[in-house]
Design a protein around this motif. Sequence first.
Motif, mmCIF file in Angstrom:
data_model
loop_
_atom_site.group_PDB
_atom_site.id
_atom_site.type_symbol
_atom_site.label_atom_id
_atom_site.label_comp_id
_atom_site.label_asym_id
_atom_site.label_seq_id
_atom_site.Cartn_x
_atom_site.Cartn_y
_atom_site.Cartn_z
ATOM 1 N N ASN A 137 0.844 -1.200 0.000
ATOM 2 C CA ASN A 137 0.000 0.000 0.000
ATOM 3 C C ASN A 137 0.877 1.247 0.000
ATOM 4 O O ASN A 137 1.788 1.379 0.815
ATOM 5 N N GLN A 138 0.591 2.178 -0.913
ATOM 6 C CA GLN A 138 1.443 3.354 -1.073
ATOM 7 C C GLN A 138 1.546 4.186 0.204
ATOM 8 O O GLN A 138 2.597 4.767 0.505
ATOM 9 N N ARG A 142 5.202 4.873 1.908
ATOM 10 C CA ARG A 142 5.710 6.239 2.111
ATOM 11 C C ARG A 142 5.976 6.506 3.589
ATOM 12 O O ARG A 142 6.965 7.155 3.939
ATOM 13 N N GLN A 271 -5.188 5.855 3.857
ATOM 14 C CA GLN A 271 -4.783 7.213 3.513
ATOM 15 C C GLN A 271 -3.728 7.713 4.501
ATOM 16 O O GLN A 271 -3.737 7.347 5.676
ATOM 17 N N PHE A 285 -0.615 13.494 -1.986
ATOM 18 C CA PHE A 285 -1.332 12.730 -2.991
ATOM 19 C C PHE A 285 -0.829 11.292 -2.993
ATOM 20 O O PHE A 285 0.377 11.037 -3.009
ATOM 21 N N MET A 286 -1.754 10.337 -2.964
ATOM 22 C CA MET A 286 -1.423 8.930 -3.033
ATOM 23 C C MET A 286 -2.057 8.352 -4.296
ATOM 24 O O MET A 286 -3.289 8.374 -4.434
ATOM 25 N N ASP A 287 -1.246 7.867 -5.206
ATOM 26 C CA ASP A 287 -1.757 7.262 -6.425
ATOM 27 C C ASP A 287 -2.009 5.779 -6.161
ATOM 28 O O ASP A 287 -1.123 4.936 -6.335
ATOM 29 N N ASN A 288 -3.215 5.455 -5.725
ATOM 30 C CA ASN A 288 -3.519 4.080 -5.353
ATOM 31 C C ASN A 288 -3.640 3.147 -6.557
ATOM 32 O O ASN A 288 -3.777 1.934 -6.391
ATOM 33 N N ARG A 289 -3.548 3.695 -7.760
ATOM 34 C CA ARG A 289 -3.492 2.842 -8.942
ATOM 35 C C ARG A 289 -2.173 2.083 -8.991
ATOM 36 O O ARG A 289 -2.045 1.084 -9.693
ATOM 37 N N ARG A 290 -1.189 2.544 -8.238
ATOM 38 C CA ARG A 290 0.124 1.888 -8.198
ATOM 39 C C ARG A 290 0.142 0.719 -7.208
ATOM 40 O O ARG A 290 1.171 0.076 -7.037
ATOM 41 N N HIS A 291 -0.990 0.460 -6.568
ATOM 42 C CA HIS A 291 -1.074 -0.627 -5.592
ATOM 43 C C HIS A 291 -0.869 -1.958 -6.308
ATOM 44 O O HIS A 291 -1.702 -2.399 -7.097
#
Length: 340
Positions: A137-138, A142, A271, A285-291
């Motif tokens: 999870n991004q 992070r 989040q 900003f978290m790009d959850n498409r990168r999960h």
Amino acid sequence: MSGTTTNPEKLRVGVIGGGYIGTTVGRQFEEDPRSTVVAIADVSEPPRDEAGDTLYVGQGSRYEDYAEMLDAEELDAVLIGTPHVFHYEQTMAALDEGLHVLCDKPLTTDREKARELAERSEQEDQLLMVGYQRHLNQAFIRARERWDETNLTPRFISAEITQNWISRFEETWRTDPDLSGGGNLYDTGSHLIDAVLWTTGLKPTSVQADMKFADEENRVDERAQLVVEFEGGASASIAVYSDAPCVREHIHIWDDDGALYLEGRQWEPRQLTEIEADSTTVVPFMDNRRHESKAGSFIDCIESGKEPPATARDAFAVTALTEAAYESARTGERISIDLD
């Protein structure tokens, strides 16, 4: 039977356990062009056939006995999604066959068996990855970077997860300690403990726990409250509530420069909120498409030779803390934790 070849077209995966993990993560393997599910084993015919249909496994490659599957099929890897107490035996059997293993959490419900698997995984070429998805999870990645890449040290952590676990899983294997190893602390709570340990990188040294049990034998916790001490003086309050109407997760980690809040509802991606020393709140900003999926990450690590995102050593620490917490709750004493 190990079927590793010089250049296989696809990673050949056998699934042990036809329940939720077997079908959902198994589907990830089917959807990845680099892998395919070729066999499935489950002791019960209905989930075996349902998963077999979902994963396009032929009738001749559906087994009641996982050992028979390992012996008969040409495999490169296995996915283990069975009740917790079987993970050790099944992981060891797969490793003995020279197979890579993706095992659902917890790796084991016994600290010494978890230690054994951690040591073995560090000595052999086969990949052993554990299904702690917060490592993918991004927000958690992070957050981990804050303490990996700076001189800051976490000082105090408060972590909590709520769920309607008792009512949802009544009369299933998850509330049968002979199959699950305990209660919700070994189920959803295992993810919470892992998130605290992996994100902060802290090494627990002792735990004092208070639990409310749902059974007369004091094995199935429906409420668990842990106070954990770490090397270096940090401490954490970890709480798992299993009789709540919905899922909420809150992890607050403070250091000398502020805090990171990791929060979420139900099973959505978590989040991240940053709290600065002057009380300014920042929501990056978290790009959850990168999960990344568990299956995709597993295959990446096999191809690259990299360490998996969730290692057996990570899982050993979770089991050691969990087992110590149960011991503390039953004895009323603070229990030391040995990770060496």
